[in-house]
Write a protein that holds these residues in place. Structure first.
Motif, PDB file in Angstrom:
ATOM      1  N   SER A 110       0.818  -1.214   0.000  1.00 45.27           N
ATOM      2  CA  SER A 110       0.000   0.000   0.000  1.00 45.27           C
ATOM      3  C   SER A 110       0.853   1.266   0.000  1.00 45.27           C
ATOM      4  O   SER A 110       0.413   2.312  -0.452  1.00 45.27           O
ATOM      5  N   SER A 111       2.062   1.162   0.536  1.00 45.47           N
ATOM      6  CA  SER A 111       2.929   2.339   0.592  1.00 45.47           C
ATOM      7  C   SER A 111       3.720   2.551  -0.700  1.00 45.47           C
ATOM      8  O   SER A 111       4.397   3.558  -0.848  1.00 45.47           O
ATOM      9  N   CYS A 112       3.629   1.625  -1.639  1.00 45.64           N
ATOM     10  CA  CYS A 112       4.349   1.753  -2.914  1.00 45.64           C
ATOM     11  C   CYS A 112       3.715   2.830  -3.786  1.00 45.64           C
ATOM     12  O   CYS A 112       2.502   3.002  -3.796  1.00 45.64           O
ATOM     13  N   ASN A 113       4.561   3.530  -4.531  1.00 50.43           N
ATOM     14  CA  ASN A 113       4.082   4.579  -5.429  1.00 50.43           C
ATOM     15  C   ASN A 113       4.073   4.144  -6.890  1.00 50.43           C
ATOM     16  O   ASN A 113       3.677   4.920  -7.749  1.00 50.43           O
ATOM     17  N   SER A 114       4.556   2.937  -7.159  1.00 53.13           N
ATOM     18  CA  SER A 114       4.539   2.443  -8.532  1.00 53.13           C
ATOM     19  C   SER A 114       4.362   0.930  -8.522  1.00 53.13           C
ATOM     20  O   SER A 114       4.664   0.252  -7.535  1.00 53.13           O
ATOM     21  N   ARG A 115       3.877   0.427  -9.637  1.00 51.97           N
ATOM     22  CA  ARG A 115       3.693  -1.020  -9.771  1.00 51.97           C
ATOM     23  C   ARG A 115       5.037  -1.753  -9.716  1.00 51.97           C
ATOM     24  O   ARG A 115       5.136  -2.853  -9.201  1.00 51.97           O
ATOM     25  N   GLY A 134       0.521 -10.001 -10.547  1.00 52.32           N
ATOM     26  CA  GLY A 134      -0.123  -8.828 -11.145  1.00 52.32           C
ATOM     27  C   GLY A 134      -1.451  -8.515 -10.494  1.00 52.32           C
ATOM     28  O   GLY A 134      -1.779  -7.341 -10.267  1.00 52.32           O
ATOM     29  N   ALA A 135      -2.223  -9.540 -10.161  1.00 50.75           N
ATOM     30  CA  ALA A 135      -3.518  -9.327  -9.510  1.00 50.75           C
ATOM     31  C   ALA A 135      -3.331  -8.712  -8.131  1.00 50.75           C
ATOM     32  O   ALA A 135      -4.069  -7.792  -7.735  1.00 50.75           O
TER      33      ALA A 135
END
Length: 144
Positions: free
Chosen positions: A71-76, A116-117
């Motif tokens: 949740s804290s990630c800013n990119s995939r 990916g999901a």
């Protein structure tokens, strides 16, 4: 200490150990209820065999930690790095998708599709939602 030039390297090692601690372990360490103990590395056998990646134990604290990290990630891409580093097996990913109610995952999906999901559930949705919020659909005349 005899050689002060070792301090930076020792601090890096200590920082990497502290990063692996959970919040509960950090609190216990600060309260004096937990100790950091040094341990000698086990010697390798002469035959060099690659160790099999160990499946992560999927429990409530692991799921909570994973959800916070993703949740804290800013990119995939950040999410891909986290999930790849964990070396989760297909069964682990299926359990994660089941626990978080991710409907896009199926038993016959590949590990890549399951990752990916999970990433879309935690990161992609947030990124897409933020992008929609910032789009201004008014014409140039209306913006004036």
């Amino acid at each position: 200490m005899k050689n002060e030039s070792m301090y930076p390297k020792l601090l890096k090692i200590l920082a990497s150990v502290l990063e692996k601690l959970t919040d509960e372990e950090m609190d216990a360490l600060l309260a004096g209820e937990l100790k950091l103990v040094t341990e000698a590395k086990a010697k390798r056998k002469e035959t060099k065999m690659k160790p099999k990646p160990v499946s992560a134990e999927i429990n409530e604290s692991f799921l909570k930690s994973l959800a916070e990290q993703l949740s804290s990630c800013n990119s995939r891409d950040e999410g891909v790095k986290i999930l790849t580093a964990l070396k989760l097996k297909k069964a682990d990913l299926l359990q994660i998708t089941e626990e978080f109610g991710i409907k896009d995952a199926r038993k016959n999906d590949t590990v890549k599709i399951l990752r990916g999901a999970v990433i879309e559930h935690f990161i992609g949705f947030k990124i897409d939602n933020d992008a929609i919020k910032t789009i201004d659909l008014r014409s140039s005349r209306e913006k004036l």
